[in-house]
Design an enzyme around this catalytic site. Structure first.
Site, mmCIF file in Angstrom:
data_model
loop_
_atom_site.group_PDB
_atom_site.id
_atom_site.type_symbol
_atom_site.label_atom_id
_atom_site.label_comp_id
_atom_site.label_asym_id
_atom_site.label_seq_id
_atom_site.Cartn_x
_atom_site.Cartn_y
_atom_site.Cartn_z
ATOM 1 N N CYS A 165 10.755 30.750 -25.106
ATOM 2 C CA CYS A 165 10.888 30.934 -23.666
ATOM 3 C C CYS A 165 9.942 32.053 -23.268
ATOM 4 C CB CYS A 165 12.329 31.285 -23.285
ATOM 5 S SG CYS A 165 12.590 31.507 -21.503
ATOM 6 N N ARG B 265 24.126 32.403 -19.885
ATOM 7 C CA ARG B 265 23.872 33.429 -20.905
ATOM 8 C C ARG B 265 24.263 34.804 -20.388
ATOM 9 N NH1 ARG B 265 18.095 34.099 -21.488
ATOM 10 N NH2 ARG B 265 18.282 31.828 -21.553
ATOM 11 N N CYS C 221 3.582 48.136 -14.350
ATOM 12 C CA CYS C 221 3.755 47.016 -13.426
ATOM 13 C C CYS C 221 3.517 47.471 -11.987
ATOM 14 C CB CYS C 221 5.157 46.425 -13.570
ATOM 15 S SG CYS C 221 5.426 45.001 -12.482
ATOM 16 N N CYS D 20 14.435 28.432 -16.726
ATOM 17 C CA CYS D 20 15.419 29.472 -17.011
ATOM 18 C C CYS D 20 15.375 30.440 -15.840
ATOM 19 C CB CYS D 20 15.069 30.167 -18.325
ATOM 20 S SG CYS D 20 16.111 31.597 -18.713
ATOM 21 N N CYS E 181 10.249 46.520 -7.918
ATOM 22 C CA CYS E 181 11.635 46.087 -8.143
ATOM 23 C C CYS E 181 12.501 47.311 -8.427
ATOM 24 C CB CYS E 181 11.689 45.089 -9.290
ATOM 25 S SG CYS E 181 10.655 43.630 -9.035
ATOM 26 N N CYS F 53 14.147 48.145 -11.970
ATOM 27 C CA CYS F 53 13.346 48.044 -13.189
ATOM 28 C C CYS F 53 12.699 49.365 -13.587
ATOM 29 C CB CYS F 53 12.272 46.972 -12.997
ATOM 30 S SG CYS F 53 11.289 46.682 -14.481
ATOM 31 N N CYS G 173 12.319 34.794 -26.944
ATOM 32 C CA CYS G 173 11.940 35.026 -25.550
ATOM 33 C C CYS G 173 10.846 36.089 -25.480
ATOM 34 C CB CYS G 173 13.155 35.478 -24.740
ATOM 35 S SG CYS G 173 14.560 34.340 -24.808
#
Length: 336
Positions: free
Chosen positions: A146, A276, A70, A206, A74, A77, A114
């Site tokens: 999702c 959740r 990626c 979401c 972040c 992560c 998901c």
């Protein structure tokens, strides 16, 4: 609105059930209450939770369909460009492997499958493959889907809607004020725009956050208020798992009681939403996991993106032992 005693948690539940927003002082009181008040707080949150969700618990199954590589930074992560964590890295899984994961989700009694891919935004080639996988899963399994695909344009969200996706995830992650402390390669506004594109396509949203990254109580409140303002339908609450090799690998700001107070606050500020308990549930709630269900009505079953979760049979047993029942994709109660 009249002022209430900060320790009158049932009065705060009354406000939530009347669709009135807690004041900032009331929200701070939830987060800063002494441990002796925790069970009373959970009782108030459960009253709101039960009003909208009964004693049902939704299960979600997470597939890391594309891992690592990626370009974003972040800080939490393990898949980011600045992470040195040792994780498995791979391009988008084949449709055959995605279907096998969907079958596993159905076997584990999950209602939602998901699909998550790493990266800033999917290339056209990857996006077409994701759309094809969504259609294939929908044809074979009675699962809601999702998709979590990074930053998305209005054109992309329209195509996701046409493919039959049930929900799109894009977390705000933290408050606008704190966002620059955890990411510099995209802005809070970029995330807000993706949420707007999802909603414009008519897809339920979401969106949630990660707690324990060094944010203040006001940042926690601001995140919950931002989600309330945007009327998201599902709110994953992640508790930071410090991963060595990431900038936040040494952060240890949470304990089980504070995590429960965060869940109470999210339920009182987001009374109608699915709340959740997501990543970090096992690490941070530990033996108090069942108490989280008195505020939240949903959990992941199985593993997370790059970290393991609790064994599924332990989740089913926990749900049954606490007197809750599972919810199928149609919203009906089933036995764990």
């Amino acid at each position: 609105m009249s002022t209430v005693l900060t320790t009158d948690w049932q009065c705060l539940a009354d406000l939530a059930l009347a669709d009135e927003c807690l004041s900032r002082d009331q929200a701070r009181a939830v987060l800063q209450a002494p441990d002796t008040e925790l069970l009373n707080q959970l009782a108030a949150a459960y009253r709101v939770r039960y009003h909208y969700w009964g004693n049902r618990v939704r299960l979600h199954y997470l597939l890391n369909a594309q891992s690592g590589l990626c370009p974003e930074d972040c800080h939490y992560c393990s898949q980011s460009k600045i992470s040195t964590a040792e994780i498995e890295k791979y391009p988008l899984l084949s449709q055959e492997k995605i279907l096998a994961a969907a079958e596993r989700a159905a076997q584990l009694k999950a209602g939602t499958f998901c699909m998550v891919i790493s990266g800033r935004s999917p290339s056209e080639k990857v996006f077409e493959q994701v759309l094809a996988a969504i259609r294939a899963v929908k044809e074979r399994y009675p699962l809601k889907i999702c998709a979590c695909l990074g930053l998305l344009t209005a054109e992309q969200t329209a195509r996701l809607a046409a493919a039959g996706v049930d929900r799109v995830n894009h977390n705000l992650n933290t408050s606008e004020n704190f966002h620059g402390n955890i990411c510099t390669t995209h802005t809070f506004s970029d995330r807000e725009q993706t949420l707007a594109n999802i909603q414009a396509a008519g897809i339920p949203t979401c969106s949630g956050g990660i707690l324990g990254m060094g944010e203040s109580d006001d940042d926690v409140i601001d995140l919950a208020l931002a989600l309330r303002q945007r009327q998201v339908t599902s709110v994953p609450v992640n508790f930071l798992i410090p991963i060595l090799g990431t900038p936040l690998g040494q952060q240890h700001n949470l304990n089980p009681r504070h995590c429960l107070r965060i869940l109470v606050l999210f339920r009182l500020l987001l009374p109608r939403q699915e709340i959740r308990i997501a990543g970090g549930r096992e690490v941070h709630l530990r033996s108090l996991q069942p108490l989280g269900l008195y505020a939240a009505n949903s959990i992941f079953v199985g593993d997370y993106l790059t970290t393991p979760g609790q064994a599924p049979h332990q989740d089913w047993q926990m749900i049954a032992d606490a007197g809750f029942v599972l919810e199928d994709p149609a919203g009906r109660a089933i036995a764990p």
